[in-house]
Enzyme design. Sequence first.
Site, PDB file in Angstrom:
ATOM      1  N   SER A   1       0.980  -1.235  -0.293  1.00  0.00           N
ATOM      2  CA  SER A   1       0.194   0.074  -0.007  1.00  0.00           C
ATOM      3  C   SER A   1       0.773   1.232  -0.030  1.00  0.00           C
ATOM      4  CB  SER A   1      -0.896  -0.121   1.327  1.00  0.00           C
ATOM      5  OG  SER A   1      -1.353   1.249   1.542  1.00  0.00           O
TER       6      SER A   1
ATOM      7  N   TYR B   1      -1.820  -0.358  10.231  1.00  0.00           N
ATOM      8  CA  TYR B   1      -1.910  -1.008   9.178  1.00  0.00           C
ATOM      9  C   TYR B   1      -0.789  -0.705   8.034  1.00  0.00           C
ATOM     10  CZ  TYR B   1      -3.666  -1.044   4.085  1.00  0.00           C
ATOM     11  OH  TYR B   1      -3.809  -1.207   2.616  1.00  0.00           O
TER      12      TYR B   1
HETATM   13  N1  LIG Z   1      -8.519  -0.168  -2.759  1.00  0.00           N
HETATM   14  C1  LIG Z   1      -7.413   0.391  -2.542  1.00  0.00           C
HETATM   15  O1  LIG Z   1      -7.358   1.930  -2.834  1.00  0.00           O
HETATM   16  C2  LIG Z   1      -6.134  -0.026  -1.888  1.00  0.00           C
HETATM   17  C3  LIG Z   1      -5.139   1.090  -1.621  1.00  0.00           C
HETATM   18  C4  LIG Z   1      -3.981   0.421  -0.856  1.00  0.00           C
HETATM   19  C5  LIG Z   1      -3.911  -0.931  -0.835  1.00  0.00           C
HETATM   20  N2  LIG Z   1      -4.919  -1.671  -1.315  1.00  0.00           N
HETATM   21  C6  LIG Z   1      -4.407  -2.973  -0.651  1.00  0.00           C
HETATM   22  O2  LIG Z   1      -5.142  -3.992  -1.892  1.00  0.00           O
HETATM   23  C7  LIG Z   1      -5.837  -5.370  -1.409  1.00  0.00           C
HETATM   24  C8  LIG Z   1      -7.088  -5.444  -2.019  1.00  0.00           C
HETATM   25  O3  LIG Z   1      -7.836  -4.135  -1.334  1.00  0.00           O
HETATM   26  P1  LIG Z   1      -9.456  -3.918  -1.777  1.00  0.00           P
HETATM   27  O4  LIG Z   1      -9.637  -2.518  -1.838  1.00  0.00           O
HETATM   28  O5  LIG Z   1     -10.107  -4.855  -2.725  1.00  0.00           O
HETATM   29  O6  LIG Z   1      -9.912  -4.309  -0.282  1.00  0.00           O
HETATM   30  P2  LIG Z   1     -11.267  -5.186   0.066  1.00  0.00           P
HETATM   31  O7  LIG Z   1     -11.391  -5.001   1.760  1.00  0.00           O
HETATM   32  O8  LIG Z   1     -12.435  -4.859  -0.844  1.00  0.00           O
HETATM   33  O9  LIG Z   1     -10.776  -6.619   0.000  1.00  0.00           O
HETATM   34  C9  LIG Z   1     -10.234  -7.532   0.737  1.00  0.00           C
HETATM   35  C10 LIG Z   1     -11.001  -8.790   0.752  1.00  0.00           C
HETATM   36  O10 LIG Z   1     -10.146  -9.825   1.417  1.00  0.00           O
HETATM   37  C11 LIG Z   1     -10.988 -10.359   2.357  1.00  0.00           C
HETATM   38  N3  LIG Z   1     -10.181 -10.809   3.692  1.00  0.00           N
HETATM   39  C12 LIG Z   1      -9.721 -10.061   4.557  1.00  0.00           C
HETATM   40  N4  LIG Z   1      -9.050 -10.497   5.807  1.00  0.00           N
HETATM   41  C13 LIG Z   1      -9.282 -11.621   5.506  1.00  0.00           C
HETATM   42  C14 LIG Z   1      -8.845 -12.975   5.878  1.00  0.00           C
HETATM   43  N5  LIG Z   1      -8.219 -13.092   7.083  1.00  0.00           N
HETATM   44  N6  LIG Z   1      -8.888 -14.426   5.145  1.00  0.00           N
HETATM   45  C15 LIG Z   1      -9.588 -14.508   4.123  1.00  0.00           C
HETATM   46  N7  LIG Z   1     -10.289 -13.197   3.427  1.00  0.00           N
HETATM   47  C16 LIG Z   1     -10.093 -12.050   4.020  1.00  0.00           C
HETATM   48  C17 LIG Z   1     -12.163  -9.586   2.901  1.00  0.00           C
HETATM   49  O11 LIG Z   1     -13.358 -10.072   3.087  1.00  0.00           O
HETATM   50  C18 LIG Z   1     -12.194  -8.559   1.557  1.00  0.00           C
HETATM   51  O12 LIG Z   1     -13.223  -9.212   0.664  1.00  0.00           O
HETATM   52  C19 LIG Z   1      -5.497  -5.351   0.038  1.00  0.00           C
HETATM   53  O13 LIG Z   1      -4.556  -5.851   0.553  1.00  0.00           O
HETATM   54  C20 LIG Z   1      -5.459  -3.712   0.224  1.00  0.00           C
HETATM   55  O14 LIG Z   1      -4.920  -3.483   1.673  1.00  0.00           O
HETATM   56  C21 LIG Z   1      -6.295  -1.218  -1.510  1.00  0.00           C
END
Ligand SMILES: NC(=O)c1ccc[n+]([C@@H]2O[C@H](COP(=O)([O-])OP(=O)(O)OC[C@H]3O[C@@H](n4cnc5c(N)ncnc54)[C@H](O)[C@@H]3O)[C@@H](O)[C@H]2O)c1
Length: 345
Positions: free
Chosen positions: A137, A162
């Site tokens: 991130s 985080y």
């Molecule tokens: N969307 C953004 O702008 C953004 C920015 C920086 C980093 N990220 C990173 O990208 C990745 C995806 O982000 P996103 O926006 O799709 O988030 P999101 O929360 O929509 O998706 C993450 C998914 O992981 C699942 N999850 C969480 N913990 C879990 C566990 N212990 N076991 C199984 N499933 C689990 C959740 O239910 C969720 O559906 C994440 O790692 C997030 O930290 C996203």
Amino acid sequence: MKEGTSVLITGAAGFIGYHLSRYLLEQGVSVFGIDNLNDYYDVNLKKVRLELLSRYEGFRFVRADIADEDALPDCFRQAKPGIVVHLAAQAGVRYSITNPEAYLQSNLVGFFRILEACRHAEALCGTGISHLVYASSSSVYGSNRQVPYRTADQADHPVSLYAATKKSNELMAYAYSKLYGIPATGLRFFTVYGPLGRPDMAYFSFTDKMVRGEKIQLFNNGDMYRDFTYIDDIVSGVAKVMSRIPDPDENGVRHKLYNIGNNRPEKLMYFVETLEQCLMEAGVIDRPAQKEFLPMQPGDVYQTYADIEDLIKDFGFRPGTDLRDGLAEFARWYAGFYPRAQKTD
Ligand SMILES: NC(=O)c1ccc[n+]([C@@H]2O[C@H](COP(=O)([O-])OP(=O)(O)OC[C@H]3O[C@@H](n4cnc5c(N)ncnc54)[C@H](O)[C@@H]3O)[C@@H](O)[C@H]2O)c1
């Protein structure tokens, strides 16, 4: 990507996981999704994403927690993945203040289990993992002031748990790449937006507030610059990265980090006004939002955006979606997903 490749995607019911899975399935790639469907935000949205994915023949899904010791080995045995894309995580900065334990479980224990499953892939599924792509991130840049953020910059001053877990993931992945020869690429995502997006993110909660007729707060009078990338651009970038493993670094380790975002920061005020217009055009709201202009908050950064030169050089990545087009897509989706009456109840 080679035909017949099977991809295991953790967090497949999440925002990025859903869009990436759909894109790969459209290309004829088999996707094995894992997600625990936790209730950090509206579970219904996660179920809808899964329902849409289940229409593809090549999609299989297991509801499992990646921190559970037995879950991942079982999934690896079933999926026999060539590539693993690890997106499951406890996201969000503010929630790590009220619920730090969730970050340790999903982001540290869960990440460790992913690495262990990759390490033992040969024994579990008869073939090794050719590439692990995992989500980091932009939050790892913490209190860095110098923009654009570069992966070569020091990122040792996280300002949330985080961010600390994401930085730890990068170090853990490097060690596993070194020790067990697992080619791995970490992607530092910057703010991603789009249809079926995450309700906890600012553009989404601004929208909810506008619908409810509540004021939205703009710090430094909206005079701040932020990096926003449309989901389709992100997905095509991730797919490109998946298809090639990193070259060995100076220590012979096949591990590489990239920023994945937009190198054109948008003024927050312009972002909000464009969102407003798109929501009006889609019939989500019928008047501009009430705005509360506030001074800069302590700790706020004036401008954040990504240096994506490496991704451009190595993969020809170019986020091309115009902000107005991307927000219009989001607004049209929102209008269909949350009928007005239901939201204003
Ligand atoms: N969307 C953004 O702008 C953004 C920015 C920086 C980093 N990220 C990173 O990208 C990745 C995806 O982000 P996103 O926006 O799709 O988030 P999101 O929360 O929509 O998706 C993450 C998914 O992981 C699942 N999850 C969480 N913990 C879990 C566990 N212990 N076991 C199984 N499933 C689990 C959740 O239910 C969720 O559906 C994440 O790692 C997030 O930290 C996203």
